[in-house]
Structure formats: structure tokens, C-alpha cells
Design a protein around this motif. Structure first.
Motif, PDB file in Angstrom:
ATOM      1  N   ASN A  26       0.834  -1.200   0.000  1.00 48.81           N
ATOM      2  CA  ASN A  26       0.000   0.000   0.000  1.00 48.81           C
ATOM      3  C   ASN A  26       0.869   1.249   0.000  1.00 48.81           C
ATOM      4  OD1 ASN A  26      -2.352  -1.446   0.039  1.00 48.81           O
ATOM      5  ND2 ASN A  26      -2.690  -1.238   2.230  1.00 48.81           N
ATOM      6  N   PHE A  27       0.349   2.332  -0.587  1.00 47.17           N
ATOM      7  CA  PHE A  27       1.074   3.603  -0.621  1.00 47.17           C
ATOM      8  C   PHE A  27       1.099   4.202   0.782  1.00 47.17           C
ATOM      9  CE2 PHE A  27       0.956   8.231  -0.834  1.00 47.17           C
ATOM     10  CZ  PHE A  27       2.119   8.474  -1.548  1.00 47.17           C
ATOM     11  N   VAL A  28       2.256   4.661   1.179  1.00 47.59           N
ATOM     12  CA  VAL A  28       2.400   5.341   2.459  1.00 47.59           C
ATOM     13  C   VAL A  28       2.998   6.711   2.180  1.00 47.59           C
ATOM     14  CG1 VAL A  28       3.485   5.305   4.727  1.00 47.59           C
ATOM     15  CG2 VAL A  28       2.747   3.163   3.664  1.00 47.59           C
ATOM     16  N   TRP A  29       2.261   7.756   2.562  1.00 46.23           N
ATOM     17  CA  TRP A  29       2.716   9.129   2.338  1.00 46.23           C
ATOM     18  C   TRP A  29       3.855   9.440   3.287  1.00 46.23           C
ATOM     19  CZ3 TRP A  29       0.682  13.970   4.922  1.00 46.23           C
ATOM     20  CH2 TRP A  29       1.204  15.119   4.318  1.00 46.23           C
ATOM     21  N   ASP A  30       4.929  10.030   2.763  1.00 47.45           N
ATOM     22  CA  ASP A  30       6.097  10.338   3.575  1.00 47.45           C
ATOM     23  C   ASP A  30       5.946  11.639   4.356  1.00 47.45           C
ATOM     24  OD1 ASP A  30       6.384  12.284   1.639  1.00 47.45           O
ATOM     25  OD2 ASP A  30       8.190  11.435   0.743  1.00 47.45           O
ATOM     26  N   GLY A  31       4.868  12.394   4.099  1.00 47.11           N
ATOM     27  CA  GLY A  31       4.602  13.620   4.837  1.00 47.11           C
ATOM     28  C   GLY A  31       5.408  14.810   4.365  1.00 47.11           C
ATOM     29  N   ILE A  32       6.178  14.648   3.301  1.00 47.38           N
ATOM     30  CA  ILE A  32       7.035  15.741   2.829  1.00 47.38           C
ATOM     31  C   ILE A  32       6.356  16.553   1.736  1.00 47.38           C
ATOM     32  CG2 ILE A  32       9.236  16.295   1.723  1.00 47.38           C
ATOM     33  CD1 ILE A  32      10.388  13.776   3.092  1.00 47.38           C
TER      34      ILE A  32
END
Length: 102
Positions: A26-32
Motif C-alpha cells: 500500500n502507498f504510504v505518504w512520507d509527509g514531505i
């Protein structure tokens, strides 16, 4: 059979394969990068509502969609005038009706 067969899997096999995709894939957003952030459920629903609101004729419109056969040369000439050619064609027909009232 027409078309090209691009997948040898049955519908059930495809659904099973999709259901078995591991959580780690699954895609995990890096928050950047904010542009990479997945949309929230509320944002997705708001987008759907906005698109649905734009579909079709505006409220109060007195236009009717029809199928009309015209010469290719006429069609090409109007299309060559760019975006809004259908409105211009409608305006020409309205003008003709004014000049040729019964």
C-alpha cells in the motif's frame, strides 16, 4: 471475437489477486510533499459532488440535445473556429430564423 484480449485472467481471478495484495504494498505518504498526499474521504466526496454539479445543462436551460446531419464542409468550418463552435452554429440558426420568419 472483436477487440484484443489483454488479460488471460477471469474477473474472479483478478478480484482475488487484488484482495491478496499485501498491506506492505500500500502507498504510504512520507509527509514531505503535499502534492503526494492521498485525498481524504471528505475531499474525494467533495470532488465528486463538484463534478456532478457541472454535468449536463444548467438549470433553466431551454436547449435540447439532438442528432443532426450536416455537410462535412459545414461542420469543419464551424469546428475550425475553435471552442464554442456549437454555440456559434446555434446563433447562426437563430439569426436565420429571425430573417426568415414564417
Amino acid at each position: 471475437m472483436t477487440g484484443s484480449k489483454t488479460n488471460t485472467m477471469s474477473r474472479e481471478e483478478v478480484l482475488t489477486a487484488i484482495r491478496n495484495i499485501p498491506e506492505s504494498a500500500n502507498f504510504v505518504w512520507d509527509g514531505i510533499d503535499e502534492d503526494d498526499r492521498p485525498a481524504t474521504k471528505e475531499e474525494l466526496l467533495a470532488g465528486i459532488v463538484a463534478i456532478e454539479a457541472r454535468r449536463g445543462r444548467p438549470n433553466g436551460s431551454d436547449k435540447t440535445q439532438i442528432a443532426l446531419r450536416v455537410d462535412n464542409s459545414v461542420l469543419e468550418a464551424f469546428r475550425a473556429t475553435g471552442k464554442g463552435w456549437q454555440t456559434r452554429m446555434n446563433d447562426v440558426l437563430k439569426e436565420w430564423l429571425k430573417e426568415h420568419a414564417a
